[in-house]
Design an enzyme around this catalytic site. Structure first.
Site, PDB file in Angstrom:
ATOM      1  N   GLU A 168       1.381  -0.414  -4.964  1.00 18.33           N
ATOM      2  CA  GLU A 168       0.288   0.484  -5.351  1.00 18.33           C
ATOM      3  C   GLU A 168       0.875   1.755  -5.955  1.00 18.33           C
ATOM      4  O   GLU A 168       1.840   2.318  -5.454  1.00 18.33           O
ATOM      5  CB  GLU A 168      -0.560   0.856  -4.139  1.00 18.33           C
ATOM      6  CG  GLU A 168      -1.722   1.777  -4.491  1.00 18.33           C
ATOM      7  CD  GLU A 168      -2.433   2.322  -3.272  1.00 18.33           C
ATOM      8  OE1 GLU A 168      -3.651   2.540  -3.353  1.00 18.33           O
ATOM      9  OE2 GLU A 168      -1.773   2.532  -2.227  1.00 18.33           O
ATOM     10  N   ASP A 170       0.834  -1.202   0.000  1.00 22.55           N
ATOM     11  CA  ASP A 170       0.000   0.000   0.000  1.00 22.55           C
ATOM     12  C   ASP A 170       0.871   1.255   0.000  1.00 22.55           C
ATOM     13  O   ASP A 170       1.914   1.308   0.642  1.00 22.55           O
ATOM     14  CB  ASP A 170      -0.897  -0.016   1.240  1.00 22.55           C
ATOM     15  CG  ASP A 170      -1.846   1.163   1.293  1.00 22.55           C
ATOM     16  OD1 ASP A 170      -2.633   1.319   0.349  1.00 22.55           O
ATOM     17  OD2 ASP A 170      -1.791   1.923   2.271  1.00 22.55           O
TER      18      ASP A 170
END
Length: 579
Positions: free
Chosen positions: A323, A286
């Site tokens: 990401e 993330d």
């Protein structure tokens, strides 16, 4: 062929290897002197005396090296299982509840909701509304994932936090008890592996939550002298929050101890959950794009390389995908993240081709009306982004048309559901690891990320069963076709409402034709498609094949995939880059 070992250009003469009716194949030897070796072709003659061929095509002028082809010589390459895999993203709170979930109390921070309640997108409830989906619920519904044809289950975070999304981790040492705890994760990974499925986890290298044990140590009594104090970024005595959010303190990767605990320690997050404790097969990282970056400090590449090296040493069959919402091209040189979530080079171009013209204003946070573009602009955008990374990185990235962070594709396209077919057609025929988010296959809707995180309806009477068969058919076609799984890419046609390309492997060619509206028939010379007449329909209607040309008609939005074995005297050379 031009390479640039140690930054200085060098030329190697190519030889004519073979000639077919449509093609001349040239061969040259590339010495991989550097871990990432870039190259391009120089063609003598032409209107300007010479012409360059790189990842974006033919150029009759000098162009920068950014789009040169790339060979990556990493000591441990990405895992073989990832190539061509189909990824199914699950937001654990919203996918399914097991019977065990009924016996657990809701967390203190939660606003409990019934499974059929609408998503509350108010500021008060946006991260606290709690439906109680758990990991055993996912295990109970692996039949659905398997029947769909997906190969990989990707879970958004399972570590405890004080939100339904769990990106505000309170620890990386345990699975959230409200999801069933560590044992539930092991039940899920064992059940998935028994079916031949892989499972990816999700954790944040950029920040933790304020309830994280490290942050508590850094801010508690004696915190200024605690080693964890150096784990976070501080300014004027206050911690820095991710994007200014105070509950998400940003990690400082200048701390060697932080990086040891995250990456190197046997019980650290990266290693622990890939082993016996969790059984995960890799990580989605993330906020990978912001990790290690703050003002004048930029350790992003160093962090990515360290994570890659740690995984290579201890779990060489694990996948790492970062990401990234915008331009990822300089963040994926080939020795860090194996790939990225390809929003900029795939999702956004697809949205601008297929979205409803009078839809919402912003896509990915851009504060301006989102355009509706023609096919040429869409393909140019795709080529521009994907030409700047290696083929290896591209094929280990997630292509996607939706995720838990953005509007649902069913909502973006508007009233004509056949445009979802076209989006799915692009998703499952382009080079990549295609990723869909739970419920896309049954027509779930949502105008933005949180609204799209609706609970999965398990009453099949509420499903768009026609769309489900579209997804199943496209995934089955991909899995049955070596060209679609691992083949190269050759663009054939892109204008207005139609896109045509070839996927070519050593022993198969696939012709893909996608349209967003009716158009005049596209005609391709048969001599460029040796063996096309002996092909089969992998999806959709067959083309019209004559003695001299192949005709691709369209009466509206549709997907056509036609595959065949080459018959031009032998297998084609392997194409590793778009041509």
């Amino acid at each position: 062929m031009r390479t640039a070992p140690d930054g200085e250009q060098q030329f190697t003469a190519a030889r004519l290897a073979r000639t077919t009716e449509p093609d001349a194949w040239w061969s040259a030897t590339v010495v991989c002197h550097n871990p990432v070796t870039t190259y391009r072709f120089l063609l003598s003659g032409g209107p300007t005396g010479y012409t360059w061929l790189n990842g974006t095509g033919i150029h009759h002028r000098d162009v920068p090296d950014a789009s040169d082809f790339r060979l990556v010589c990493a000591p441990v390459p990405p895992p073989d299982w990832a190539a061509g895999s189909v990824v199914y993203q699950i937001f654990p709170d919203r996918f399914a509840r097991s019977r065990r979930a009924d016996s657990r109390p809701a967390p203190d921070w939660a606003i409990p909701a019934q499974w059929d309640d609408p998503v509350d997108t108010s500021h008060r409830a946006v991260a606290q509304q709690f439906y109680g989906g758990d990991l055993d619920g996912i295990t109970d519904h692996l039949d659905h994932v398997e029947r769909l044809g997906a190969d990989v289950v990707y879970l958004t975070p399972v570590f405890p936090g004080e939100s339904n999304h769990r990106y505000d981790a309170a620890t990386f040492d345990a699975v959230d008890p409200s999801l069933g705890g560590d044992a539930a994760l092991r039940r899920l990974t064992r059940a998935a592996h028994a079916r031949g499925l892989k499972v990816l986890g999700d954790f944040t290298t950029n920040h933790t939550g304020v309830t994280h044990e490290w942050f508590r140590a850094a801010t508690g009594p004696g915190g200024r002298r605690a080693p964890e104090r150096d784990f976070y970024i501080w300014e004027d005595g206050e911690h820095v929050g991710w994007l200014g959010v105070p509950t998400l303190p940003k990690l400082d990767h200048r701390s060697a101890e932080l990086r040891h605990r995250v990456f190197e320690h046997p019980r650290g997050v990266v290693r622990k959950w890939l082993g016996r404790s969790g059984g995960l097969d890799g990580w989605r990282v993330d906020v990978a794009n912001m990790t290690g970056r703050w003002r004048e400090v930029d350790l992003n590449h160093e962090v990515a390389r360290q994570m890659r090296a740690t995984v290579a040493r201890h779990h060489p069959d694990a996948l790492i995908v970062g990401e990234h919402f915008h331009d990822y091209t300089t963040d994926v040189p080939g020795d860090g993240w194996h790939g990225v979530m390809n929003y900029a080079g795939f999702a956004r171009p697809v949205w601008t081709w297929l979205r409803e013209a009078n839809g919402d204003r912003g896509l990915l946070g851009v504060p301006a009306p989102a355009p509706v573009l023609d096919a040429r602009s869409v393909v140019d955008t795709m080529r521009d982004f994907t030409s700047r990374i290696s083929w290896q990185s591209l094929t280990h990235s997630f292509n996607l048309v939706g995720s838990h962070d953005v509007a649902r594709i069913r909502t973006l396209v508007g009233s004509d559901t056949r445009l979802v077919d076209v989006a799915a057609g692009l998703l499952f025929t382009m080079p990549s690891m295609p990723m869909l988010t739970y419920g896309d296959e049954i027509g779930m809707e949502g105008t933005f990320g949180e609204d799209g995180r609706r609970p999965m309806p398990w009453d099949e009477a509420r499903w768009d069963t026609r769309l489900l068969e579209v997804y199943r058919g496209l995934i089955a076609g991909r899995k049955a076709s070596p060209a679609l799984r691992v083949g190269g890419l050759r663009w054939v046609y892109a204008a207005d409402d139609a896109i045509v390309f070839l996927r070519e492997s050593a022993d198969e060619t696939a012709l893909v034709h996608l349209t967003r509206a009716a158009h005049e028939p596209i005609r391709l010379p048969v001599r460029h498609l040796a063996g096309v007449g002996a092909g089969r329909a992998a999806y959709g209607p067959p083309p019209r094949i004559g003695k001299r040309q192949v005709t691709l008609p369209s009466s509206g939005p549709h997907v056509r995939v036609w595959t065949w074995k080459p018959t031009d005297g032998g297998p084609r050379p392997r194409i590793r880059r778009p041509r």
